[in-house]
Design a protein around this motif. Structure first.
Motif, PDB file in Angstrom:
ATOM      1  N   LYS A   1      10.970   5.355  -1.363  1.00 44.01           N
ATOM      2  CA  LYS A   1       9.732   4.775  -1.873  1.00 44.01           C
ATOM      3  C   LYS A   1       8.786   4.638  -0.696  1.00 44.01           C
ATOM      4  O   LYS A   1       9.151   4.080   0.341  1.00 44.01           O
ATOM      5  CB  LYS A   1      10.014   3.418  -2.530  1.00 44.01           C
ATOM      6  CG  LYS A   1       8.813   2.863  -3.269  1.00 44.01           C
ATOM      7  CD  LYS A   1       9.128   1.580  -3.998  1.00 44.01           C
ATOM      8  CE  LYS A   1       7.837   0.923  -4.458  1.00 44.01           C
ATOM      9  NZ  LYS A   1       8.072  -0.417  -5.022  1.00 44.01           N
ATOM     10  N   THR A   2       7.560   5.133  -0.878  1.00 46.06           N
ATOM     11  CA  THR A   2       6.648   5.229   0.266  1.00 46.06           C
ATOM     12  C   THR A   2       5.704   4.036   0.331  1.00 46.06           C
ATOM     13  O   THR A   2       4.490   4.180   0.326  1.00 46.06           O
ATOM     14  CB  THR A   2       5.842   6.537   0.178  1.00 46.06           C
ATOM     15  OG1 THR A   2       5.283   6.617  -1.134  1.00 46.06           O
ATOM     16  CG2 THR A   2       6.725   7.730   0.419  1.00 46.06           C
ATOM     17  N   VAL A   3       6.298   2.853   0.399  1.00 46.82           N
ATOM     18  CA  VAL A   3       5.485   1.643   0.400  1.00 46.82           C
ATOM     19  C   VAL A   3       5.261   1.163   1.843  1.00 46.82           C
ATOM     20  O   VAL A   3       6.141   1.235   2.689  1.00 46.82           O
ATOM     21  CB  VAL A   3       6.188   0.540  -0.427  1.00 46.82           C
ATOM     22  CG1 VAL A   3       7.538   0.170   0.193  1.00 46.82           C
ATOM     23  CG2 VAL A   3       5.302  -0.684  -0.581  1.00 46.82           C
ATOM     24  N   ILE A   4       4.029   0.719   2.089  1.00 44.17           N
ATOM     25  CA  ILE A   4       3.765  -0.084   3.288  1.00 44.17           C
ATOM     26  C   ILE A   4       3.694  -1.519   2.792  1.00 44.17           C
ATOM     27  O   ILE A   4       2.739  -1.890   2.106  1.00 44.17           O
ATOM     28  CB  ILE A   4       2.435   0.303   3.973  1.00 44.17           C
ATOM     29  CG1 ILE A   4       2.463   1.776   4.392  1.00 44.17           C
ATOM     30  CG2 ILE A   4       2.182  -0.589   5.176  1.00 44.17           C
ATOM     31  CD1 ILE A   4       1.152   2.243   5.020  1.00 44.17           C
TER      32      ILE A   4
ATOM     33  N   LEU B   1       0.836  -1.199   0.000  1.00 42.82           N
ATOM     34  CA  LEU B   1       0.000   0.000   0.000  1.00 42.82           C
ATOM     35  C   LEU B   1       0.873   1.251   0.000  1.00 42.82           C
ATOM     36  O   LEU B   1       2.039   1.220   0.394  1.00 42.82           O
ATOM     37  CB  LEU B   1      -0.906   0.010   1.233  1.00 42.82           C
ATOM     38  CG  LEU B   1      -1.937  -1.112   1.314  1.00 42.82           C
ATOM     39  CD1 LEU B   1      -2.651  -1.074   2.671  1.00 42.82           C
ATOM     40  CD2 LEU B   1      -2.957  -1.024   0.187  1.00 42.82           C
ATOM     41  N   HIS B   2       0.281   2.365  -0.427  1.00 38.81           N
ATOM     42  CA  HIS B   2       0.961   3.660  -0.457  1.00 38.81           C
ATOM     43  C   HIS B   2       0.837   4.292   0.928  1.00 38.81           C
ATOM     44  O   HIS B   2      -0.266   4.385   1.473  1.00 38.81           O
ATOM     45  CB  HIS B   2       0.288   4.525  -1.526  1.00 38.81           C
ATOM     46  CG  HIS B   2       1.028   5.789  -1.839  1.00 38.81           C
ATOM     47  ND1 HIS B   2       1.206   6.791  -0.938  1.00 38.81           N
ATOM     48  CD2 HIS B   2       1.643   6.195  -2.981  1.00 38.81           C
ATOM     49  CE1 HIS B   2       1.895   7.780  -1.509  1.00 38.81           C
ATOM     50  NE2 HIS B   2       2.179   7.427  -2.756  1.00 38.81           N
ATOM     51  N   SER B   3       1.973   4.705   1.479  1.00 35.90           N
ATOM     52  CA  SER B   3       1.925   5.221   2.852  1.00 35.90           C
ATOM     53  C   SER B   3       1.205   6.564   2.947  1.00 35.90           C
ATOM     54  O   SER B   3       0.773   6.958   4.029  1.00 35.90           O
ATOM     55  CB  SER B   3       3.339   5.358   3.426  1.00 35.90           C
ATOM     56  OG  SER B   3       4.044   6.414   2.795  1.00 35.90           O
TER      57      SER B   3
END
Lengths: 360, 360
Positions: free
Chosen positions: A222-225, A119-121
């Motif tokens: 990279k702003t991934v969860i 998901l996008h943080s």
């Protein structure tokens, strides 16, 4: 890293008093001592003073499952009074050393699953679970900042070293400041307060994280969860901790420590029991005397924080003690570029094993 | 992952009512709406009702430093009354939506150094510091299990949404259970108790770990204690949090939370301020009315949890509000295989922008 080798790793090369090769000290050179000792006695006397069986494996560093299987089937051919394992080090150059204890290990992976997909943080941060944070929350629930493991029941079977062992360790030439500066090179040593370095590394169980996989670790931001993450975690065990019992304790503690929004499971990769031998054992005493004669110094007793699974199996399956006579040196670069074996130790080790066999 | 694309990502392909291409919705298709709206008015009237300047960049996803530099130099050519940014989504299909807030961001790396070199967990485990464990200890000291950030002063400038915003959000068609099941797909939603999902994702700051590098993450078991480890961590900010102040707070909190035996530092990778626009602003009101005429439904106001740094810069450097009219849909697969733009939204968006310009 091949380019760090000064000579090809699989072409033994003598420089000065050392032979450089992959496995020179751990454990080809040491194994060869045992073979040559028997050869010498056979040539000299035409017979051996005792019956000798060789059990040689090449898998120790990658699990050692074949020899474990062989041992568990307990063929009558393996029956013996004692084992000799040359796979350890001398505490210091010139100091004859017998290892009397090895830690066991439970090595596994902590698998954590959060959202269905990455998901996008920006969009989901604040509402979606983060498996990397969950790993941090779980591992800090399992071990505190003092290095004390918080898993219920974990220390129940941890035995204190004997007074004789404490005495033997106190006599070892050890400079804690030099160890910190030269071997570890950190701002300070860590671990459980109230225990010496020898206790913390030889006689106390530990928990370590070896790596955490999941999310993004490349260059930049990279702003991934991540949907899932995995931590590699090991526990070193000391007698009488039982690996399968520890595994259950860890799994229960992980379950209790799992934060909301994720599922977490600890999967075993491999396990081995700890082992201890009593220095008063007659086989150990005879080995110590043989080494004292050869080295001209009193044999010292230490433990090792590492694991040699076969020693635990000899103990549990065959009920025989292992004599851990080791002729490696602390600077042999085991598992590293330019691994070497000190050739004078080959001669001293050979003499020690011959005298040991003659004493039995 | 090219193989997950049903048609080549850089060859726009129409299937049904959608055009599929990399950037179709984010943000080529939306940018094109603005260009075509101006072209239409020029063709129809030979002139525009207001002065229009285009500022187009292609770096937003990789830092956007060039346009930030341009803006900070504040060339007189950039002076304007308001900006229009088409880079957001409609809350639901058919529902005209204006975004009135974006979170800011502080993205950095937590570097932790333990021993001088990688160590063997058997030999040194119990006495040597473990940077991966240190990262776990630090991040759990910065944020608790409730998602509440423990950094001193961190929430000082966090403003509550206005009563009008609460009211607007309460009117949005939102099914929390469907959001949990279809969008997130975890066992439950997480985050600060006492706040709604909209508050947690739009109006509250967050802290997320995106990846942890260091040690061993391959197949099998390697018993390494890594000498160093790095965690990628971001903080989403809300008005009036100042990125440089937050950075200092984080760095001080990291220092206070660093366990014995390691050194730890938080290095900034990039930062952007949060931004808020007042729905009562006349530019926003005119945009809302234009969209209502086109869509035949009342325009709703939402915020976004993500960051569009240029909006904060428009606000701080040029002192102009941004009108975030967005025509993307929640299922447009932004940044993902088979990204698409809904063609009917292109026509509706075009009409909306034209009517907005006519109203000014």
């Amino acid at each position: 890293p091949l380019d760090e080798w000064l000579s090809p790793p699989f072409e033994p090369t003598v420089r000065g008093d050392d032979v450089f090769a992959r496995g020179a000290s751990d454990d080809k050179g040491q194994t060869w001592i045992l073979v040559k000792a028997v050869e010498y006695l056979m040539k000299r006397d035409g017979r051996l003073p005792v019956n000798v069986k060789f059990l040689i494996e090449g898998e120790e560093e990658s699990g050692g499952e074949s020899i474990e299987g062989l041992l568990r089937e307990r063929p009558p051919e393996l029956a013996s009074d004692a084992a000799v394992v040359c796979d350890s080090e001398m505490f210091a150059p010139g100091l004859p050393t017998i290892c009397t204890g090895l830690r066991g290990i439970v090595y596994g992976e902590l698998h954590v699953q959060g959202a269905r997909q990455d998901l996008h943080s920006g969009v989901y941060g604040g509402a979606a679970p983060n498996p990397l944070m969950a790993i941090a929350e779980i591992v800090t629930a399992l071990k505190n900042r003092d290095g004390h493991i918080l898993i219920p029941g974990f220390y129940d079977s941890v035995a204190k070293p004997s007074p004789e062992e404490y005495e033997a360790w106190a006599s070892l030439p050890f400079d804690e400041q030099a160890y910190l500066e030269k071997e570890v090179g950190s701002t300070c040593l860590t671990g459980e307060p109230g225990f010496t370095v020898f206790e913390r590394t030889w006689a106390r169980p530990t928990m370590e994280i070896h790596g955490i996989r999941g999310g993004f670790v490349g260059e930049g931001a990279k702003t991934v969860i991540p949907a899932r993450a995995v931590a590699k975690i090991s526990f070193r065990l000391v007698a009488d901790q039982d690996p399968s019992r520890v595994l259950r304790q860890v799994q229960q503690a992980v379950e209790a420590a799992t934060p909301a929004g994720v599922t977490a499971e600890f999967h075993l990769l491999h396990a081995a029991g700890p082992s201890l031998v009593d220095p008063a054992n007659p086989f150990i005493r005879k080995a110590a005397l043989a080494m004292e004669e050869v080295f001209g110094r009193k044999t010292v007793y230490m433990r090792s924080g590492g694991s040699i699974p076969i020693v635990g199996l000899f103990q549990d399956e065959l009920r025989i003690p292992s004599v851990l006579m080791g002729f490696g040196l602390p600077d042999d670069n085991l598992h590293s570029p330019n691994e070497k074996f000190h050739l004078p130790n080959f001669a001293l080790g050979l003499d020690s094993v011959i005298r040991y066999l003659e004493r039995l």
